[in-house]
Motif scaffolding. Structure first.
Motif, short mmCIF file in Angstrom:
data_model
loop_
_atom_site.label_atom_id
_atom_site.label_comp_id
_atom_site.label_asym_id
_atom_site.label_seq_id
_atom_site.Cartn_x
_atom_site.Cartn_y
_atom_site.Cartn_z
N VAL A 134 1.06 -1.30 -0.23
CA VAL A 134 -0.15 -0.11 -0.39
C VAL A 134 1.09 1.01 0.33
CG1 VAL A 134 -1.89 0.82 1.30
CG2 VAL A 134 -2.03 -1.36 1.22
N THR A 135 0.58 2.51 -0.91
CA THR A 135 1.27 3.96 -0.76
C THR A 135 0.72 5.15 -0.87
OG1 THR A 135 3.17 2.08 -2.21
CG2 THR A 135 3.24 5.16 -1.57
N VAL A 136 0.13 5.50 -0.33
CA VAL A 136 -0.26 6.53 -0.26
C VAL A 136 0.89 8.07 -0.05
CG1 VAL A 136 -2.29 6.22 1.51
CG2 VAL A 136 0.23 7.08 2.43
N ALA A 137 0.38 8.73 -1.41
CA ALA A 137 0.95 9.93 -1.87
C ALA A 137 0.50 11.11 -2.03
CB ALA A 137 1.98 9.81 -3.39
N TYR A 138 1.00 12.42 -1.93
CA TYR A 138 0.87 13.59 -2.16
C TYR A 138 1.42 14.49 -2.78
CZ TYR A 138 -0.88 18.63 -1.18
OH TYR A 138 -1.07 19.06 -0.72
N THR A 139 1.56 15.10 -3.92
CA THR A 139 1.90 16.20 -4.69
C THR A 139 1.44 17.43 -4.57
OG1 THR A 139 2.97 14.11 -5.82
CG2 THR A 139 3.33 16.05 -6.55
N THR A 140 2.12 18.42 -4.71
CA THR A 140 1.46 19.86 -5.41
C THR A 140 2.72 20.50 -6.18
OG1 THR A 140 3.34 20.73 -3.28
CG2 THR A 140 1.09 20.56 -2.54
N ARG A 141 2.48 21.66 -7.22
CA ARG A 141 2.98 22.19 -8.38
C ARG A 141 3.03 23.52 -7.76
NH1 ARG A 141 3.38 21.69 -14.48
NH2 ARG A 141 3.04 24.06 -15.05
N ASN A 142 3.40 24.36 -7.34
CA ASN A 142 3.61 25.53 -7.42
C ASN A 142 3.89 25.99 -8.58
OD1 ASN A 142 3.46 28.42 -6.38
ND2 ASN A 142 5.34 27.62 -5.51
N ASP A 143 3.04 26.63 -9.86
CA ASP A 143 4.01 27.17 -10.70
C ASP A 143 4.03 28.56 -10.64
OD1 ASP A 143 3.47 27.67 -12.98
OD2 ASP A 143 1.94 27.48 -13.71
N LYS A 144 5.01 29.35 -10.76
CA LYS A 144 5.19 30.61 -10.39
C LYS A 144 5.84 31.36 -12.23
CE LYS A 144 8.31 29.15 -7.45
NZ LYS A 144 10.19 29.02 -6.23
N THR A 145 5.09 31.15 -13.23
CA THR A 145 5.00 31.49 -13.99
C THR A 145 2.96 32.76 -14.43
OG1 THR A 145 3.17 30.27 -15.27
CG2 THR A 145 6.16 30.17 -16.11
N ALA A 146 3.23 33.32 -15.22
CA ALA A 146 1.91 34.18 -14.64
C ALA A 146 0.46 33.07 -15.02
CB ALA A 146 2.13 35.40 -16.80
N PRO A 147 0.42 32.42 -16.02
CA PRO A 147 -0.95 31.85 -16.19
C PRO A 147 -1.23 31.06 -14.90
CG PRO A 147 0.45 30.54 -17.79
CD PRO A 147 1.08 31.62 -16.90
N ASP A 148 -0.36 30.92 -13.37
CA ASP A 148 -0.39 30.51 -11.82
C ASP A 148 -0.75 29.26 -12.56
OD1 ASP A 148 -0.25 30.16 -9.25
OD2 ASP A 148 -1.28 31.26 -9.12
N SER A 149 -0.02 27.40 -12.95
CA SER A 149 -0.51 26.24 -13.08
C SER A 149 -0.80 25.56 -11.92
CB SER A 149 -0.73 26.04 -15.02
OG SER A 149 -1.27 26.91 -15.37
N ASP A 150 -0.95 26.57 -10.67
CA ASP A 150 -0.88 25.16 -9.71
C ASP A 150 -2.08 24.14 -9.94
OD1 ASP A 150 0.64 26.95 -8.65
OD2 ASP A 150 -0.44 27.72 -7.16
N ALA A 151 -1.47 23.55 -9.41
CA ALA A 151 -2.38 21.66 -8.74
C ALA A 151 -1.36 21.03 -7.68
CB ALA A 151 -2.19 21.40 -10.55
N ARG A 152 -1.80 19.93 -7.27
CA ARG A 152 -1.72 19.17 -6.99
C ARG A 152 -2.56 17.09 -6.51
NH1 ARG A 152 -5.64 19.63 -0.36
NH2 ARG A 152 -7.27 20.48 -1.25
N SER A 153 -1.97 16.77 -5.80
CA SER A 153 -2.59 14.96 -6.25
C SER A 153 -2.34 14.49 -5.10
CB SER A 153 -1.94 14.22 -7.64
OG SER A 153 -0.32 14.02 -7.10
#
Length: 431
Positions: free
Chosen positions: A352-371
């Protein structure tokens, strides 16, 4: 001639013959090649929400790992030297093909300019048609191994020496090795960190025309790679350099990697740096990796610029070119950080694996996301397992990532900020 004298003559001949046979056997043993056919087949049913088509249920190849087959071999050359090679080909277990397209097809993220969003209508409609054509050309490139290269995964040959290994061909890049090693999922399934860095590609996973030097001793492993660009009229076009270092013990491991690649006209382009580690904590393993991604001169922008300038640069609509190119640059320039953390427990046949990821976008579109999500594997044997993965992708503002798998791109959701959930059930068999 007496029997004694005959024996005295025969004995040296017999000894010499024995030495010759022994030497020949030793040489044959040293030169005997060891070639192995290997691979895995990974296929299952996936159900993904948030796409332009709605919720899509389909059979997919490469849920946990990309389906593949390969040949690898070694030859002992003696005195601590070995010759090695690997030829590895992907295949699609659902179709038998060599490449695939995401479920969202050629759809581009909303941050990519369109004729309507640029106001290229009415008298400016010819410029809008050019933008639509450029977007079609870019969308046609979204996928995995669309050129159907036979050994798209790996193809290299090398020599292992007492002071390290030298290899040449198509190989995994140093920084990606570190990012993959310390990703809690080790790049497997839609729960892997790289799912948030897919379009445009945030990692150089493999490179062609590469030379690599590797060392491994007492828990330390390190490599340096140089990729010859071999494009256009300059050696700097598509040139690649990368390096990594890693230290592993029975209870923990740490590593760092770096990649830098030029674009098709020799400008410094995608640069990535990753730092990660794992440690045994309780009954399982805690992993974490941080990676920084930057690309001020992306190849997708060059493709767009070439199409726009060639079609509009010498027409009465040339005045629209700067604004169009600025919009494409904003869409494709990358500057973001990924952080992944997870925990894995294996008890008997259960993993069993649990995981968490964040994307911190530093460009103008600011395409942040997390999973975030969970993956479960049940080992039917040492070679065969059943897998179930549930993943949620939360897209913020202009984030638009859709979950895929290890062997295919997820593509994009129907619009910026739309979230997506992936459920996958599959079987993986290794041979």
């Amino acid at each position: 001639m007496t029997n004694a004298s005959m024996a005295s003559r025969i004995r040296p001949i017999s000894v010499a013959a024995g030495l010759l046979v022994t030497a020949s056997a030793s040489l044959a043993q040293a030169q005997a090649p060891n070639v192995q056919l290997y691979g895995l087949v990974d296929v299952g049913v996936t159900r993904v929400s948030g796409l332009a088509q709605g919720t899509v249920t389909q059979l997919s190849s490469g849920i946990m790992e990309g389906s593949r087959w390969g040949l690898r071999g070694t030859e002992d050359l003696g005195n601590g030297y070995k010759a090695i090679f690997t030829l590895e080909s992907r295949f699609e277990a659902d179709t038998g093909g060599l490449g695939n397209r995401p479920a969202s097809g050629g759809q581009l993220p909303d941050r990519v300019p369109t004729a309507q969003r640029l106001g290229l209508v009415g008298p400016l409609a010819p410029a809008g048609a050019v933008v639509s054509g450029v977007n079609q050309a870019i969308g046609d490139q979204l996928g995995v191994n669309l050129g159907n290269n036979q050994f798209d995964r790996q193809a290299y040959v090398g020599i292992i020496t007492p002071v390290g290994a030298i290899m040449a061909g198509r190989m995994y890049t140093p920084d990606y090795e570190i990012a993959a090693k310390y990703d809690a999922m080790e790049t497997q399934s839609a729960l892997a960190a790289g799912q948030l860095a897919a379009i445009p590609a945030g990692f150089d996973i493999r490179v062609n025309n590469a030379l690599q030097y590797r060392i491994r001793a007492a828990g330390v492993e390190a490599s340096v790679m140089y990729g010859f660009g071999e494009t256009g009229n300059s050696n700097s076009n598509n040139r690649f350099v990368g390096t990594m270092a890693n230290y592993t013990t029975d209870s923990f491991s740490v590593g760092v990697g770096y990649n830098q690649r030029n674009n098709a006209i020799g400008q410094k382009a995608l640069t990535t740096t990753s730092v990660g580690g794992w440690a045994k904590v309780g009954p399982g393993k805690l992993s974490a990796v941080y990676s920084r991604h930057k690309d001020n001169n992306p190849d997708l922008y060059l493709l767009a610029a070439q199409g726009v300038v060639s079609k509009l640069g010498s027409t009465p609509l040339a005045g629209q070119v700067p604004g169009i190119l600025a919009a494409y640059r904003t869409a494709f320039v990358q500057k973001f950080d990924l952080f992944n953390i997870g925990y894995r427990i294996t008890e008997g046949p259960h993993t069993v694996t649990v995981a968490y990821t964040t994307r911190n976008d530093k460009t103008a579109p600011d395409s942040d996301a997390r999973s975030f999500g969970v993956a479960y594997s049940y080992a039917l044997s040492k070679r065969t397992d059943l897998n179930a993965v549930v993943v949620r992708l939360d897209n913020k503002r202009n984030g638009q990532a859709a979950p895929g798998g290890n062997g295919y791109l997820g593509g994009v959701t129907r619009a910026a900020g739309v979230d997506s959930t992936s459920i996958a059930l599959g079987i993986r068999h290794r041979f």
